[in-house]
Scaffold this active site. Structure first.
Site, short mmCIF file in Angstrom:
data_model
loop_
_atom_site.label_atom_id
_atom_site.label_comp_id
_atom_site.label_asym_id
_atom_site.label_seq_id
_atom_site.Cartn_x
_atom_site.Cartn_y
_atom_site.Cartn_z
CG HIS A 143 -1.91 1.05 1.33
ND1 HIS A 143 -2.71 1.24 2.43
CD2 HIS A 143 -2.25 2.01 0.44
CE1 HIS A 143 -3.51 2.27 2.23
NE2 HIS A 143 -3.24 2.75 1.03
CE LYS A 197 13.91 -27.61 -20.64
NZ LYS A 197 12.60 -28.21 -20.95
CG ASP A 216 9.69 -33.41 -18.20
OD1 ASP A 216 10.10 -33.31 -19.38
OD2 ASP A 216 9.79 -34.45 -17.54
MN MN Z 1 -2.68 0.28 4.54
#
Ligand code: MN
Length: 401
Positions: free
Chosen positions: A38, A258, A260
């Site tokens: 925030h 990676k 498969d």
């Molecule tokens: Mn906040």
């Protein structure tokens, strides 16, 4: 009652935040948690755990750390409604908490105390997080004495030692993962996009976008360095992996999983989709559900590189099951991980930086999409750590009982 303070602080005719519905405690095995980054007057991370039908909330100025030695101040704040967990957007000026708010992480949490209500009341809560970024055991502990805080309670958010803790990692977990778990956007992108508000399930709220915003493209290829206006390449040659003895280090490298599975290239052209293999076989007909998802993307033209996998419940891919699924023509549950965007809306991106291509890709295929088409996220830098972590995870999973 629990939301009185929350509502008192806000004018819901002037902020896109939800007013919230009072619900009783949920008898649910899965309690939700959310961490919102925030950018209010001061940047902080709002840490929220579902309990008693509301989100119990703490403001963590420095954000969480996976380092057990980092005890992060967590200032207790008012309860928020459950729907708040789906809020990402901009709280307008002159409203309480004005500024951009991002869903930095979300998932479920499991109390480790037999009675979490009593533990919360006592000020010592132990729990497990199952989020997209945070995992493992954590504790929230209320401070006493001169650290107790005056009008608001001061607590500490602490990572417990386990397989998910990373001693010495400091701020890495927040510094290395700056994007939204819901939309893949950075806080700056959310702030710039101030009229787009996201609902509880990551869907865009219908009342918000104006006509002009609806026609705003998700990706602006003209703004990507190295992008060139061109026709769609006929022989695009996606990036291939090569074997190395050591994981490379430094911020110039980004690290990915990676998979498969089968490498496929998705070509989207005016609603028309073609899925081709590395040997240029047209496999579109084998994957109708996936082709449909590509056709639904908010682009006219695109070339998306990725890997089609059979995903097991533990999140790993299984090549044998993939072959089976294709042989039995039961392919609707297969998952396509989008790994690269080579071309979009009349622009060839192959000379652009991979990081920029992936940022554009994330805008098309949000990071948190959990359907059959997903964005494959990456880690920038810290290759050796990434490698060690992957090895540890593997050992952990395959450890004999
Ligand atoms: Mn906040």
């Amino acid at each position: 009652m629990a939301l009185t303070e929350y509502r008192r602080k806000r004018d819901f005719t002037r902020t896109p935040e939800p007013a919230g519905v009072e619900v009783g405690p949920r008898v649910s095995p899965k309690l939700s948690f959310v961490i919102q980054k925030h950018a209010a007057r001061r940047l902080h991370y709002d840490f929220r755990l579902e309990l008693d039908g509301v989100l119990k909330s703490w403001a963590v100025p420095k954000g969480p750390s996976t380092d057990p030695a980092e005890k992060r101040l967590a200032v207790h704040t008012e309860d928020h409604p459950l729907e708040y967990g789906g809020f990402e957007g901009v709280i307008p000026e002159r409203n309480y908490g004005a500024g951009a708010s991002m869903i930095w992480d979300r998932g479920s949490w499991t109390p480790l105390d037999p009675d979490p209500w009593a533990a919360y009341a006592k000020g010592a809560l132990k729990f497990k997080l199952n989020g997209q970024k945070l995992h493992g055991k954590w504790a929230l502990v209320r401070m006493g004495g001169r650290h107790a805080g005056r009008d608001k309670e001061n607590w500490l958010l602490i990572k417990e030692r386990d397989a998910a803790s990373v001693p010495g990692s400091g701020d890495a977990i927040v510094a290395d993962n700056p994007r939204s778990a819901a939309t893949g956007r950075t806080i700056e992108e959310i702030a710039a996009d101030r009229d787009r508000i996201w609902g509880p399930n990551g869907e865009e709220r219908p009342e918000c976008p104006t006509e002009a915003q609806q026609h705003q493209p998700l990706v602006d290829p003209a703004g990507i360095a190295g992008a060139e206006k061109a026709r769609m390449p006929a022989d695009p040659r996606p990036l291939l992996a090569s074997i190395a003895a050591q994981p490379p280090d430094g911020p110039d490298w980004l690290h990915e999983i990676k998979y498969d599975g089968y490498r496929l290239l998705a070509q989207v052209q005016d609603g028309d989709v073609r899925l081709t293999t590395r040997n240029d076989l047209d496999w579109t007909g084998k994957f109708p559900a996936l082709a449909g998802r590509f056709a639904d993307l908010a682009v006219e033209t695109a070339l998306i590189d990725g890997e089609l996998v059979y995903l097991k419940a533990d999140g790993t891919s299984d090549f044998n099951r993939l072959q089976e699924a294709i042989a039995n023509e039961r392919t609707d549950g297969l998952v396509f991980y989008a790994i690269d965007l080579l071309y979009v809306e009349g622009w060839d991106l192959r000379d652009a930086a991979l990081e920029d291509r992936k940022a554009a890709l994330a805008a098309l295929v949000p990071a948190a999409a959990d359907g059959i088409l997903r964005y494959s996220d990456h880690q920038i830098g810290r290759g050796p750590d990434f490698f060690r972590y992957a090895c540890a995870y593997r050992r952990h999973r395959f450890k004999a009982p």
